[in-house]
Design an enzyme around this catalytic site. Structure first.
Site, PDB file in Angstrom:
ATOM      1  N   ILE A  15     -38.820 -10.819  31.422  1.00 24.05           N
ATOM      2  CA  ILE A  15     -39.254  -9.719  30.883  1.00 24.05           C
ATOM      3  C   ILE A  15     -39.217  -8.552  31.978  1.00 24.05           C
ATOM      4  O   ILE A  15     -39.642  -8.559  32.990  1.00 24.05           O
ATOM      5  CB  ILE A  15     -41.035  -9.636  30.642  1.00 24.05           C
ATOM      6  CG1 ILE A  15     -41.196 -11.120  29.824  1.00 24.05           C
ATOM      7  CG2 ILE A  15     -41.312  -8.483  30.077  1.00 24.05           C
ATOM      8  CD1 ILE A  15     -40.462 -11.119  28.665  1.00 24.05           C
ATOM      9  N   SER A  16     -38.586  -7.568  31.451  1.00 26.31           N
ATOM     10  CA  SER A  16     -38.055  -6.341  32.372  1.00 26.31           C
ATOM     11  C   SER A  16     -39.534  -5.910  32.610  1.00 26.31           C
ATOM     12  O   SER A  16     -40.459  -5.624  31.863  1.00 26.31           O
ATOM     13  CB  SER A  16     -37.192  -5.502  31.659  1.00 26.31           C
ATOM     14  OG  SER A  16     -37.314  -4.341  32.325  1.00 26.31           O
ATOM     15  N   THR A  17     -39.764  -5.385  33.883  1.00 24.79           N
ATOM     16  CA  THR A  17     -41.007  -4.523  34.222  1.00 24.79           C
ATOM     17  C   THR A  17     -41.139  -3.292  33.418  1.00 24.79           C
ATOM     18  O   THR A  17     -42.152  -2.853  33.427  1.00 24.79           O
ATOM     19  CB  THR A  17     -40.897  -4.114  36.018  1.00 24.79           C
ATOM     20  OG1 THR A  17     -39.626  -3.530  36.018  1.00 24.79           O
ATOM     21  CG2 THR A  17     -40.943  -5.544  36.704  1.00 24.79           C
ATOM     22  N   ARG A  18     -40.037  -2.864  33.010  1.00 27.59           N
ATOM     23  CA  ARG A  18     -40.036  -1.380  32.233  1.00 27.59           C
ATOM     24  C   ARG A  18     -39.989  -1.708  30.544  1.00 27.59           C
ATOM     25  O   ARG A  18     -39.989  -0.710  29.770  1.00 27.59           O
ATOM     26  CB  ARG A  18     -39.023  -0.615  32.624  1.00 27.59           C
ATOM     27  CG  ARG A  18     -37.597  -0.975  32.260  1.00 27.59           C
ATOM     28  CD  ARG A  18     -36.860  -0.411  33.006  1.00 27.59           C
ATOM     29  NE  ARG A  18     -35.451  -1.160  33.019  1.00 27.59           N
ATOM     30  CZ  ARG A  18     -34.233  -0.621  33.380  1.00 27.59           C
ATOM     31  NH1 ARG A  18     -34.009   0.406  33.745  1.00 27.59           N
ATOM     32  NH2 ARG A  18     -33.103  -1.596  33.439  1.00 27.59           N
TER      33      ARG A  18
END
Length: 127
Positions: A15-18
């Site tokens: 999961i990307s932080t953004r």
């Protein structure tokens, strides 16, 4: 000790932080009959300790299931290095669930959407 007769499937979700919405990735992995789904929050440039720990505990014949190639690699070259250096020595399979097989400008690219099973060299099959 696990082997092909009792091989397991482990899902990996980066999961990307953004990222605002990762629901489709999680739903696809949950529907892929994985024994567990390992979730890791990391940008594409960060190290992925949970991914490496997951692969290290897998046995020959086990399958790492991902939603899209970009969950484990930033490029086709990086994906091939991951296959050769991380999965092949352990005899671990890779399954990519998405039907997203496009390269630049939306052109079909079989190297972007594949399944791989050891032994080396890999046998590429569009999913």
């Amino acid at each position: 000790m696990s082997g092909p007769a009792n091989a397991i499937r482990i899902g990996y979700a980066r999961i990307s932080t953004r990222a605002l919405d990762h629901l489709s990735q999680m739903q696809a992995l949950e529907g892929a009959h994985c024994r567990e789904v390992v979730e890791e929050t990391a940008s594409t440039r960060e190290d992925r300790p949970k991914l490496h720990a997951t692969v290290e505990r897998m046995y020959p014949g086990d399958t790492l299931v991902i939603y899209k190639p970009d969950r484990v690699a930033r490029s086709v070259k990086e994906l091939l290095v991951f296959l050769e250096e991380e999965l092949a020595p352990r005899g671990v399979n890779l399954q990519i669930l998405s039907g997203i097989c496009t390269g630049p400008a939306g052109r079909p690219s079989p190297t972007r959407c594949c399944s791989w099973s050891p032994p080396w060299p890999p046998r590429w099959n569009a999913t």
